[in-house]
Write a protein that holds these residues in place. Sequence first.
Motif, PDB file in Angstrom:
ATOM      1  N   GLY A  95       1.336   8.650  12.860  1.00  0.00           N
ATOM      2  CA  GLY A  95       1.014   8.843  11.455  1.00  0.00           C
ATOM      3  C   GLY A  95       1.627  10.110  10.892  1.00  0.00           C
ATOM      4  O   GLY A  95       1.742  11.124  11.590  1.00  0.00           O
ATOM      5  N   ARG A  96       2.048  10.050   9.630  1.00  0.00           N
ATOM      6  CA  ARG A  96       2.581  11.212   8.926  1.00  0.00           C
ATOM      7  C   ARG A  96       2.051  11.228   7.494  1.00  0.00           C
ATOM      8  O   ARG A  96       1.970  10.177   6.844  1.00  0.00           O
ATOM      9  CB  ARG A  96       4.119  11.186   8.892  1.00  0.00           C
ATOM     10  N   GLY A 112      11.506   3.016   1.617  1.00  0.00           N
ATOM     11  CA  GLY A 112      12.276   2.932   0.380  1.00  0.00           C
ATOM     12  C   GLY A 112      11.912   3.989  -0.639  1.00  0.00           C
ATOM     13  O   GLY A 112      12.775   4.492  -1.352  1.00  0.00           O
ATOM     14  N   LYS A 113      10.635   4.331  -0.726  1.00  0.00           N
ATOM     15  CA  LYS A 113      10.191   5.369  -1.675  1.00  0.00           C
ATOM     16  C   LYS A 113       8.905   5.992  -1.147  1.00  0.00           C
ATOM     17  O   LYS A 113       8.189   5.400  -0.331  1.00  0.00           O
ATOM     18  CB  LYS A 113       9.979   4.783  -3.069  1.00  0.00           C
ATOM     19  N   PHE A 114       8.631   7.203  -1.641  1.00  0.00           N
ATOM     20  CA  PHE A 114       7.428   7.901  -1.172  1.00  0.00           C
ATOM     21  C   PHE A 114       6.174   7.177  -1.663  1.00  0.00           C
ATOM     22  O   PHE A 114       6.116   6.728  -2.807  1.00  0.00           O
ATOM     23  CB  PHE A 114       7.424   9.348  -1.685  1.00  0.00           C
ATOM     24  N   VAL A 122       3.250   1.019   5.983  1.00  0.00           N
ATOM     25  CA  VAL A 122       2.880   0.830   7.382  1.00  0.00           C
ATOM     26  C   VAL A 122       3.910  -0.042   8.078  1.00  0.00           C
ATOM     27  O   VAL A 122       4.698  -0.750   7.440  1.00  0.00           O
ATOM     28  CB  VAL A 122       1.481   0.177   7.496  1.00  0.00           C
ATOM     29  N   SER A 123       3.890   0.006   9.406  1.00  0.00           N
ATOM     30  CA  SER A 123       4.724  -0.906  10.187  1.00  0.00           C
ATOM     31  C   SER A 123       4.128  -2.309  10.118  1.00  0.00           C
ATOM     32  O   SER A 123       2.914  -2.465   9.903  1.00  0.00           O
ATOM     33  CB  SER A 123       4.797  -0.443  11.638  1.00  0.00           C
ATOM     34  N   TYR A 164       3.169   5.993   7.043  1.00  0.00           N
ATOM     35  CA  TYR A 164       3.435   7.181   6.237  1.00  0.00           C
ATOM     36  C   TYR A 164       2.493   7.111   5.041  1.00  0.00           C
ATOM     37  O   TYR A 164       2.486   6.117   4.308  1.00  0.00           O
ATOM     38  CB  TYR A 164       4.879   7.214   5.743  1.00  0.00           C
ATOM     39  N   ALA A 165       1.690   8.158   4.837  1.00  0.00           N
ATOM     40  CA  ALA A 165       0.732   8.195   3.728  1.00  0.00           C
ATOM     41  C   ALA A 165       1.017   9.414   2.861  1.00  0.00           C
ATOM     42  O   ALA A 165       1.683  10.373   3.271  1.00  0.00           O
ATOM     43  CB  ALA A 165      -0.699   8.231   4.249  1.00  0.00           C
ATOM     44  N   SER A 166       0.494   9.386   1.644  1.00  0.00           N
ATOM     45  CA  SER A 166       0.665  10.502   0.718  1.00  0.00           C
ATOM     46  C   SER A 166      -0.239  11.662   1.113  1.00  0.00           C
ATOM     47  O   SER A 166      -1.429  11.475   1.387  1.00  0.00           O
ATOM     48  CB  SER A 166       0.335  10.040  -0.701  1.00  0.00           C
TER      49      SER A 166
END
Length: 777
Positions: A95-96, A112-114, A122-123, A164-166
Amino acid sequence: MSMRQWSKDLAMGVRFAFSGGREGWVRALLTAVGVGLGVALLLLTTAIPNALAARDHRDSSRQDFTYSAKKLPKADDTLLVARSDTTFREKYVRGRLLEAEGARAPLPPGVGKFPAKGDMVVSPALDRLLKSDGGKLLRDRLPYRITGTIGQSGLLGPAELAYYASGDGLASRLGNADIERIDYFGPAPGSQPDKLDPVLLLLVLMVFVVLLMPVAVFIAAAVRFGGERRDRRLAALRLVGADGRMVRRIAGGEALAGALLGLVLGTGFFLVGRQLASLMNVRDTSVFPSDLNPSPALAVLVALAVPAAAVLVTLFALRGVVIEPLGVVRTAKPARRRLWWRLLLPLGGLGLLYPMIGQGNGNGNFNQWLVIGGTVLLLVGVTALLPWVVEAVVARLNSGSVSWQLAVRRLQLSSGTAARMVNGIAVAVAGAIALQMLFAGVETDYTKQTSNDMTRAQMEISLRSGVQLGEAGRQLAHTKGVRRASVISLSSAGDRPKNPETQMEVAAGSCAELREVARLASCKDGDVFWIRGTDYDSDTKKLIGPGSTLYFDPSYDETPAHSAAWKVPAGLKTAETRADPTGSVRGGVLITSGALPANAADSLSQNVFVTFDPSVPDADDYARNTAARLDPLADVFTLAASEQSQQFRSIRTGLFVGATCVLLLIGASLLVSQLEQLRERKKLLSALVAFGTRRRTLSLSVLWQTAIPIGLGMALASVVGLTLGAVLLKMTNTSVRLDWVSVLSMSGIGAGVVLLVTLLSLPPLLRLMRPDGLRTE
């Protein structure tokens, strides 16, 4: 003999294989299936290096922690990254948290984008898990909305769990080891991949040799399917004028036809298996189908070596067969096999390995050609010795039940055929025993015992500053499955608020909690202790003089000053050292909650030692959920009694994956071989049934025909495997210890595969035993 004549004879054999009616097609197809299974596994093996290289490249391209001493300033192209890895039911979840600081901030590979605030990408595997009924606990831990998926370029494999999360407010916590500012994704400049030490390289080399040898043996056995009927057809060629050498070359052409068809089937099997690879997840390791691309050079080598080996094996097999116009001199009692040259193979293998005995890790890498040559000769020695062993033993077997006598007589007439069926499994078991001994012998070198006291805690949770004191302990203590939660609040104190000359550790908590890290003679709320008996006693005494002022969490040049002042009270008590549940011994000062200054609370991080109720399933995941609610960047460590090298675990995983594929090949090839043997004896079985032989008796005879060679093969494999394992242990400078558990388990698995194949062949056997099988055209 000209190449032209060779080509004509081989071409004639190829035509016979495909124009010999149903009999020729069936034999060619059986050969092709056996060869095709071996070719598929060979292609898979040649594709493994490319698959590993592709995984490593993707892993390197998404690296986001450079651990550089130089700190980047905030800019339009910088990104804040926080590590938020977790574990769910023993599966690792990468996780990031991301917080872009400008319009040109770098995007992670595959994204593709934040993600917007409150969102995550997610995968595909994590997406499926979160949407499944079994993912409810993990959904509670990741309170983000899924807005996209990570592409293949950002994942190690299709089964990887990643997101990847905000992130929000990461800049205020910059300086934490789990948060970094970056301006690109990829490896740090000058970084080098970890290199394997000589023993681990030896393990990798042995895994490849041991897994590929059974494949080669099976291919060699597959090209000899239907040998007896083929030889009778070749005898007819002698009647029309062909000489002995010519008919052998024609036989080689028939084998060549089966091998060429096997290459086609093997390529098809490989392509199907490659597409199915994405569905396999062995010990959290998976690969994308596109990664499994064989090296062109190795693929060409397989395409040339398999047909050539088919011809050579056939010519070698016919060297002792006299093909005459009126029949084949194979039905007479064959000459006794000679032992002396068979012993030369394993002795030669030992001779090649002997110079490396005692080398260990300290004398450079092992000579890979000597390792390969010595191991191959030892394992090939199994295939050379087994026919002699089977012949010598079955020649002395006589009295018994009817099924026993039928089996023994069949083995006495064709012990070579029986040995060929078992050769592959015997080689696989011998290699597996040696590898298991080697792994078991060197495992202690790559496994270290930790100082964790598992009776006091099974998990450690580290929460950063900002969590209200006492809140972590209360919430974790009331978490499902948690029996006890002991919180130690930690910080450091120095003689100056910024750039201190001297520092010491500070721990705060209740009396009961402080007793986890020190021995206290007496304690009440409001007491302050200093721990004596550590290496830093002199520094501590300088700082805790009566009336001196200390500064909690002092800052340094690159961080703003935010230290809280604390006046050291008079009458400090002393405490003795005690290791905490992780084995760490603490020094400095202990402060009970009543003596802690109010303005120091914000600078304290909290370590929580958690004890679980073993009767509650998923207790550790409930604790992780609570920790994530308290602090999304909480570090959670499951305490273990030992830790093992990641490289060693990866090699063992590779062995497990390869062994699984080889076992599948063994089972499939043995089944094909067994069906071919039954097909050859169709008329004999029908005749026995027509004369009144019970089907139960014939079925038992088939079982005995399998059990006797496999028993002898497992015994020989155990001897060779133990010998090879002992030599490998001596090479790694490790004491030799016979691993009987591995010997028995590997032998049992090998015997189990053969017995399973025999049971699967019983239905076709019952069909072949019908009296109408005597009909002929």
